[in-house]
Design a protein around this motif. Structure first.
Motif, PDB file in Angstrom:
ATOM      1  N   TYR A 168      28.239 -15.962 -53.603  1.00 47.74           N
ATOM      2  CA  TYR A 168      28.199 -17.076 -53.028  1.00 47.74           C
ATOM      3  C   TYR A 168      27.256 -18.214 -53.642  1.00 47.74           C
ATOM      4  O   TYR A 168      27.159 -19.732 -53.298  1.00 47.74           O
ATOM      5  CB  TYR A 168      27.641 -16.938 -51.659  1.00 47.74           C
ATOM      6  N   TRP A 169      26.271 -17.749 -54.593  1.00 45.55           N
ATOM      7  CA  TRP A 169      25.649 -18.580 -55.264  1.00 45.55           C
ATOM      8  C   TRP A 169      26.192 -19.370 -56.222  1.00 45.55           C
ATOM      9  O   TRP A 169      25.908 -20.502 -56.370  1.00 45.55           O
ATOM     10  CB  TRP A 169      24.127 -17.951 -55.702  1.00 45.55           C
ATOM     11  N   SER A 218      22.478 -32.082 -60.056  1.00 50.70           N
ATOM     12  CA  SER A 218      22.348 -31.376 -61.151  1.00 50.70           C
ATOM     13  C   SER A 218      21.487 -29.939 -60.736  1.00 50.70           C
ATOM     14  O   SER A 218      20.148 -30.154 -60.221  1.00 50.70           O
ATOM     15  CB  SER A 218      21.919 -31.773 -62.539  1.00 50.70           C
ATOM     16  N   LEU A 219      21.972 -28.601 -60.825  1.00 51.75           N
ATOM     17  CA  LEU A 219      21.110 -27.305 -60.257  1.00 51.75           C
ATOM     18  C   LEU A 219      20.832 -26.499 -61.279  1.00 51.75           C
ATOM     19  O   LEU A 219      21.947 -26.117 -61.951  1.00 51.75           O
ATOM     20  CB  LEU A 219      21.743 -27.141 -59.069  1.00 51.75           C
ATOM     21  N   ASP A 220      19.827 -25.831 -61.574  1.00 55.60           N
ATOM     22  CA  ASP A 220      19.437 -24.593 -62.264  1.00 55.60           C
ATOM     23  C   ASP A 220      19.172 -23.673 -61.067  1.00 55.60           C
ATOM     24  O   ASP A 220      18.108 -23.689 -60.262  1.00 55.60           O
ATOM     25  CB  ASP A 220      18.141 -24.804 -63.138  1.00 55.60           C
ATOM     26  N   ILE A 221      19.736 -22.458 -61.143  1.00 57.69           N
ATOM     27  CA  ILE A 221      19.529 -21.295 -60.118  1.00 57.69           C
ATOM     28  C   ILE A 221      18.690 -20.294 -61.164  1.00 57.69           C
ATOM     29  O   ILE A 221      19.175 -19.856 -61.958  1.00 57.69           O
ATOM     30  CB  ILE A 221      20.744 -20.654 -59.501  1.00 57.69           C
ATOM     31  N   GLY A 281      30.689 -16.787 -48.065  1.00 58.49           N
ATOM     32  CA  GLY A 281      30.496 -16.015 -49.111  1.00 58.49           C
ATOM     33  C   GLY A 281      29.140 -15.311 -48.547  1.00 58.49           C
ATOM     34  O   GLY A 281      29.010 -13.994 -49.013  1.00 58.49           O
ATOM     35  N   VAL A 282      28.443 -16.000 -48.094  1.00 53.26           N
ATOM     36  CA  VAL A 282      26.909 -15.321 -47.283  1.00 53.26           C
ATOM     37  C   VAL A 282      27.298 -14.136 -46.438  1.00 53.26           C
ATOM     38  O   VAL A 282      26.860 -13.197 -46.609  1.00 53.26           O
ATOM     39  CB  VAL A 282      26.206 -16.370 -46.744  1.00 53.26           C
ATOM     40  N   GLN A 283      28.181 -14.424 -45.737  1.00 51.49           N
ATOM     41  CA  GLN A 283      28.770 -13.632 -44.595  1.00 51.49           C
ATOM     42  C   GLN A 283      29.300 -12.231 -45.302  1.00 51.49           C
ATOM     43  O   GLN A 283      29.046 -11.013 -44.679  1.00 51.49           O
ATOM     44  CB  GLN A 283      29.682 -14.182 -43.572  1.00 51.49           C
TER      45      GLN A 283
END
Length: 304
Positions: free
Chosen positions: A55-56, A69-72, A269-271
């Protein structure tokens, strides 16, 4: 899937400081720190525990679809993301509940803030040896997480299940020393939450955080006993997005929270990751922050 604007970093405890320093050109600091947050020059640095959950990726795609824009940044231990946020190496994190953040703020004399709710998970007792509480034998071995907050909550779950008795009925600060052995059916030990699933076959039961149910090959249907998310006393266990005081009103971060809360694919996705146990929460930031302040005050009072 081609990711041309984001990356997922996996950091160990030993490499944390150096690796984050190298990434300081991102949203958390460095030469581009003055650029608008969420641009390619200054991507948002989001700290999580367990970025391998599918889910991420879904969330990352949803955030980027909105032009952010994203960095995990993936951490291996619960103890890492809050210091990284405080030190400016992250812009936001999402891995903890209110109680955990309150404990961190008090212990570290910090002022991290809540900017949105995600879900609340029941905390449950699981076993691969037994199918019911009644089958757990006298003198059985049970494991709880070793971090302060989840250990206390896990012990309260075991007490509610009738397996142990805690001094003075237990509270949010209970630890192993509060277990009254002569009045308890089982013996309890503590282990890092991430390591518990691998140890489950060796014991009679374990308190397992929902983050690690998949690792243990379990779903919510396998639980022997759990606390009740609908109980008002569970409010401090609502999981949250957290950031610094300086970023508490940042519109980009608020938009990221809204995406998490409203995107159906992310929620599905979390579920799935939670084994069907997640309860999505609809409450205001003001209510969450009030709970944080109240919980911090309770912790300080208990320590006096």
């Amino acid at each position: 899937m081609i990711r041309n604007r984001t990356r997922v970093l996996s950091l160990s405890a030993l490499a944390l400081t150096g690796a984050l320093a190298l990434s300081a050109c991102g949203g958390g600091g460095g030469d581009n720190a003055t650029a608008e947050l969420g641009t390619e020059e200054n991507p948002v640095q989001l700290g999580v525990v367990g970025a391998s959950e599918a889910y991420w990726t879904t969330y990352e795609d949803a955030v980027e679809a909105e032009g952010i824009s994203l960095d995990i940044v993936d951490f291996t231990e619960y103890s890492q993301p809050n210091p990284a946020l405080s030190e400016g190496e992250l812009d936001i994190n999402q891995f903890q509940h209110i109680q955990y953040l309150a404990d961190y703020n008090v212990a570290s004399d910090d002022t991290l803030q809540v900017i949105g709710a995600t879900v609340i998970y029941p905390l449950g007792l699981y076993s691969t040896k037994h199918d019911s509480l009644e089958q757990i034998p006298d003198g059985g071995q049970v494991i709880v997480p070793n971090d302060t907050v989840n250990q206390a909550r896990g012990l309260l779950v075991l007490q509610a299940a009738g397996l142990i008795t805690l001094q003075d009925g237990g509270n949010a600060a209970s630890n192993l020393e509060d277990v009254i052995e002569e009045e308890s059916k089982v013996t309890v030990s503590a282990l890092d939450a991430a390591a518990i699933p691998n140890s489950l076959p060796d014991v009679d039961g374990a308190i397992i955080n929902n983050d690690f149910l998949n690792n243990a090959g379990l779903t919510g249907e396998d639980v022997l006993f759990e606390d009740d998310p609908a109980d008002p006393a569970s409010f401090p266990y609502i999981n949250i997005f957290a950031t610094t005081e300086e970023n508490a009103d940042n519109e980009v971060l608020a938009q990221m929270v809204e995406i998490y809360q409203s995107n159906e694919d992310v929620q599905a996705g979390v579920q799935e990751s939670a084994g069907g146990t997640a309860v999505f929460v609809d409450t205001t930031v003001e209510e969450l922050q009030t709970s944080l302040v109240d919980t911090e005050e309770a912790i300080r009072s208990a320590g006096q």
